[in-house]
Design a protein around this motif. Structure first.
Motif, PDB file in Angstrom:
ATOM      1  N   ALA A 221       0.829  -1.210   0.000  1.00  0.00           N
ATOM      2  CA  ALA A 221       0.000   0.000   0.000  1.00  0.00           C
ATOM      3  C   ALA A 221       0.861   1.257   0.000  1.00  0.00           C
ATOM      4  O   ALA A 221       0.578   2.225  -0.718  1.00  0.00           O
ATOM      5  CB  ALA A 221      -0.919  -0.006   1.222  1.00  0.00           C
ATOM      6  N   VAL A 222       1.916   1.245   0.786  1.00  0.00           N
ATOM      7  CA  VAL A 222       2.828   2.400   0.859  1.00  0.00           C
ATOM      8  C   VAL A 222       3.537   2.601  -0.472  1.00  0.00           C
ATOM      9  O   VAL A 222       3.750   3.742  -0.914  1.00  0.00           O
ATOM     10  CB  VAL A 222       3.843   2.193   1.999  1.00  0.00           C
ATOM     11  N   GLY A 223       3.894   1.505  -1.132  1.00  0.00           N
ATOM     12  CA  GLY A 223       4.595   1.612  -2.406  1.00  0.00           C
ATOM     13  C   GLY A 223       3.705   2.034  -3.560  1.00  0.00           C
ATOM     14  O   GLY A 223       4.163   2.672  -4.507  1.00  0.00           O
ATOM     15  N   GLU A 224       2.431   1.691  -3.470  1.00  0.00           N
ATOM     16  CA  GLU A 224       1.513   2.029  -4.553  1.00  0.00           C
ATOM     17  C   GLU A 224       0.943   3.440  -4.405  1.00  0.00           C
ATOM     18  O   GLU A 224       0.921   4.224  -5.350  1.00  0.00           O
ATOM     19  CB  GLU A 224       0.374   1.003  -4.606  1.00  0.00           C
ATOM     20  N   ASN A 225       0.471   3.765  -3.204  1.00  0.00           N
ATOM     21  CA  ASN A 225      -0.142   5.082  -2.988  1.00  0.00           C
ATOM     22  C   ASN A 225       0.099   5.534  -1.549  1.00  0.00           C
ATOM     23  O   ASN A 225      -0.741   5.301  -0.665  1.00  0.00           O
ATOM     24  CB  ASN A 225      -1.642   5.023  -3.276  1.00  0.00           C
ATOM     25  N   PRO A 226       1.233   6.170  -1.295  1.00  0.00           N
ATOM     26  CA  PRO A 226       1.554   6.583   0.076  1.00  0.00           C
ATOM     27  C   PRO A 226       0.569   7.606   0.644  1.00  0.00           C
ATOM     28  O   PRO A 226       0.371   7.675   1.854  1.00  0.00           O
ATOM     29  CB  PRO A 226       2.956   7.186  -0.058  1.00  0.00           C
ATOM     30  N   HIS A 227      -0.062   8.406  -0.222  1.00  0.00           N
ATOM     31  CA  HIS A 227      -1.022   9.411   0.245  1.00  0.00           C
ATOM     32  C   HIS A 227      -2.258   8.738   0.847  1.00  0.00           C
ATOM     33  O   HIS A 227      -2.727   9.131   1.928  1.00  0.00           O
ATOM     34  CB  HIS A 227      -1.411  10.332  -0.906  1.00  0.00           C
ATOM     35  N   SER A 228      -2.771   7.729   0.146  1.00  0.00           N
ATOM     36  CA  SER A 228      -3.924   6.997   0.675  1.00  0.00           C
ATOM     37  C   SER A 228      -3.546   6.226   1.931  1.00  0.00           C
ATOM     38  O   SER A 228      -4.322   6.163   2.891  1.00  0.00           O
ATOM     39  CB  SER A 228      -4.463   6.029  -0.382  1.00  0.00           C
ATOM     40  N   ALA A 229      -2.337   5.629   1.919  1.00  0.00           N
ATOM     41  CA  ALA A 229      -1.871   4.894   3.090  1.00  0.00           C
ATOM     42  C   ALA A 229      -1.752   5.818   4.295  1.00  0.00           C
ATOM     43  O   ALA A 229      -2.134   5.458   5.420  1.00  0.00           O
ATOM     44  CB  ALA A 229      -0.519   4.241   2.787  1.00  0.00           C
ATOM     45  N   ASN A 230      -1.247   7.020   4.062  1.00  0.00           N
ATOM     46  CA  ASN A 230      -1.104   7.991   5.145  1.00  0.00           C
ATOM     47  C   ASN A 230      -2.478   8.410   5.680  1.00  0.00           C
ATOM     48  O   ASN A 230      -2.657   8.581   6.894  1.00  0.00           O
ATOM     49  CB  ASN A 230      -0.346   9.214   4.636  1.00  0.00           C
ATOM     50  N   ALA A 231      -3.446   8.551   4.796  1.00  0.00           N
ATOM     51  CA  ALA A 231      -4.800   8.924   5.208  1.00  0.00           C
ATOM     52  C   ALA A 231      -5.448   7.842   6.064  1.00  0.00           C
ATOM     53  O   ALA A 231      -6.311   8.133   6.897  1.00  0.00           O
ATOM     54  CB  ALA A 231      -5.653   9.191   3.970  1.00  0.00           C
ATOM     55  N   LEU A 232      -5.012   6.592   5.864  1.00  0.00           N
ATOM     56  CA  LEU A 232      -5.543   5.474   6.644  1.00  0.00           C
ATOM     57  C   LEU A 232      -4.813   5.302   7.974  1.00  0.00           C
ATOM     58  O   LEU A 232      -5.119   4.377   8.742  1.00  0.00           O
ATOM     59  CB  LEU A 232      -5.437   4.178   5.834  1.00  0.00           C
ATOM     60  N   GLY A 233      -3.843   6.172   8.237  1.00  0.00           N
ATOM     61  CA  GLY A 233      -3.125   6.112   9.504  1.00  0.00           C
ATOM     62  C   GLY A 233      -1.837   5.332   9.466  1.00  0.00           C
ATOM     63  O   GLY A 233      -1.205   5.099  10.511  1.00  0.00           O
ATOM     64  N   ILE A 234      -1.413   4.886   8.273  1.00  0.00           N
ATOM     65  CA  ILE A 234      -0.155   4.146   8.148  1.00  0.00           C
ATOM     66  C   ILE A 234       1.008   5.135   8.167  1.00  0.00           C
ATOM     67  O   ILE A 234       0.970   6.154   7.477  1.00  0.00           O
ATOM     68  CB  ILE A 234      -0.129   3.325   6.845  1.00  0.00           C
ATOM     69  N   ARG A 235       2.017   4.843   8.948  1.00  0.00           N
ATOM     70  CA  ARG A 235       3.196   5.701   9.017  1.00  0.00           C
ATOM     71  C   ARG A 235       4.111   5.383   7.840  1.00  0.00           C
ATOM     72  O   ARG A 235       4.946   4.479   7.905  1.00  0.00           O
ATOM     73  CB  ARG A 235       3.923   5.503  10.338  1.00  0.00           C
ATOM     74  N   VAL A 236       3.931   6.102   6.771  1.00  0.00           N
ATOM     75  CA  VAL A 236       4.599   5.815   5.512  1.00  0.00           C
ATOM     76  C   VAL A 236       6.126   5.835   5.657  1.00  0.00           C
ATOM     77  O   VAL A 236       6.818   4.899   5.220  1.00  0.00           O
ATOM     78  CB  VAL A 236       4.157   6.815   4.416  1.00  0.00           C
ATOM     79  N   ILE A 237       6.661   6.882   6.260  1.00  0.00           N
ATOM     80  CA  ILE A 237       8.113   7.005   6.388  1.00  0.00           C
ATOM     81  C   ILE A 237       8.680   5.887   7.251  1.00  0.00           C
ATOM     82  O   ILE A 237       9.741   5.321   6.939  1.00  0.00           O
ATOM     83  CB  ILE A 237       8.498   8.386   6.972  1.00  0.00           C
ATOM     84  N   GLN A 238       7.977   5.526   8.311  1.00  0.00           N
ATOM     85  CA  GLN A 238       8.450   4.446   9.178  1.00  0.00           C
ATOM     86  C   GLN A 238       8.493   3.121   8.413  1.00  0.00           C
ATOM     87  O   GLN A 238       9.468   2.362   8.525  1.00  0.00           O
ATOM     88  CB  GLN A 238       7.532   4.308  10.396  1.00  0.00           C
ATOM     89  N   VAL A 239       7.453   2.839   7.641  1.00  0.00           N
ATOM     90  CA  VAL A 239       7.417   1.605   6.849  1.00  0.00           C
ATOM     91  C   VAL A 239       8.558   1.594   5.841  1.00  0.00           C
ATOM     92  O   VAL A 239       9.246   0.575   5.661  1.00  0.00           O
ATOM     93  CB  VAL A 239       6.057   1.467   6.129  1.00  0.00           C
TER      94      VAL A 239
END
Length: 310
Positions: free
Chosen positions: A171-189
């Motif tokens: 999810a982070v690799g495909e669309n980090p903006h959507s992942a971030n909106a879902l509460g995923i810590r993109v930079i940490q991942v």
């Protein structure tokens, strides 16, 4: 029977030669699936090879050397992450700089060890399984790092396809903006994926200097980091294809020795170019299908992400 034995010996050598490619390419695959393009594989692998050999040489403990190699690879990856993920530098330029830095630093730190050798990892026969005709010696009479590579590949496939962690990375690799909106810590991942890539590069380097050719010499990776980058693309970011491709490239790497054994009157230098020619050929074939390649590539690969702006 001699022909079968000869083929078996070639395939065993191909597995050994392909193992460092498999390890470093697997790390890069996970890294790229999170959207991070790290071109510093060659430098990280060299640092792992140097640190692993130095650790084992001075302590007499091969496993300490492997641990030190992994730490060295992760340290280089952390440096890449600090620059490209925290400071948002260009990932391509940062990766190239990391390779240059790692190449020079490994040569500097390992200068006093050039040409030194040690007793490296030896093949271990697994009881009963190693007695299986043909495949026994191929799969169950290898050194411990080859066995470890089997386990890591299987675990990585399971995590990537069957767990929430794998779904998060994709999810982070495909669309980090959507992942971030879902509460995923993109930079940490992305940091964790980058560190995993560094660990695999370090382990691949340790395999070279502690098992494949238990010695240290400058630039002993011989471009394997670059081949691994091509291998990820060749496999379309699929772990199964990656394993197959690594062993095929391993076979290509020893093909010149096999041809010399058969008495082919060809320059050894030309034959040694085989794996690099194979790499170019694969890239040409892959690039001929632009649509398929675009669909397989992670959408946010190489693109920076700043959570403060979203």
């Amino acid at each position: 029977m001699m022909d079968v034995l000869f083929i078996q010996q070639i395939l065993v050598a191909a597995v050994k030669t392909g193992t460092p490619l498999l390890l470093i390419a697997l790390g890069e695959l996970i890294c790229e699936k999170s959207g991070v393009l790290n071109l510093g594989q060659e430098g990280m692998m060299l640092m792992g090879a140097m640190a692993g050999f130095a650790g084992a040489y001075y302590t007499g403990n091969l496993f300490f050397g492997v641990t030190l190699a992994i730490i060295a690879g992760m340290t280089m990856a952390a440096l890449f992450g600090a620059l490209s993920l925290s400071l948002n530098t260009n990932q391509v330029a940062t990766g190239l700089a990391l390779t240059i830095f790692g190449t020079g630093l490994s040569a500097f730190l390992g200068g006093s060890l050039v040409g030194s050798t040690l007793e490296g990892f030896k093949p271990i026969a697994i009881p009963l399984l190693s007695q299986i005709p043909f495949f026994g010696a191929l799969l169950f009479h290898q050194d411990i790092l080859v066995y470890l590579s089997f386990v890591i590949v299987a675990a990585a496939w399971y995590v990537k396809h069957q767990t929430r962690i794998g779904l998060t990375i994709r999810a982070v690799g495909e669309n980090p903006h959507s992942a971030n909106a879902l509460g995923i810590r993109v930079i940490q991942v992305r940091y964790l994926a980058t560190l995993f890539g560094g660990a695999m590069a370090g382990l691949a380097g340790a395999y070279l200097s502690l098992a494949y050719t238990p010695m240290w010499m400058e630039n002993m990776t011989a471009g394997r980091g670059w081949i691994a980058l091509a291998l990820v693309v060749f496999a379309s970011w699929r772990i199964g294809y990656l394993a197959l491709g690594a062993y095929l490239f391993g076979l290509a790497s020893i093909l010149h020795l096999v041809m010399q054994g058969f008495g082919f009157d060809i320059s050894p230098n030309l034959l040694a170019m085989t794996p690099y020619v194979a790499t170019i050929a694969v890239m040409v074939i892959i690039s001929s299908n632009a649509i398929k390649q675009k669909l397989a590539t992670p959408m946010s690969l190489g693109k920076p992400f700043d959570p403060k702006l979203h």
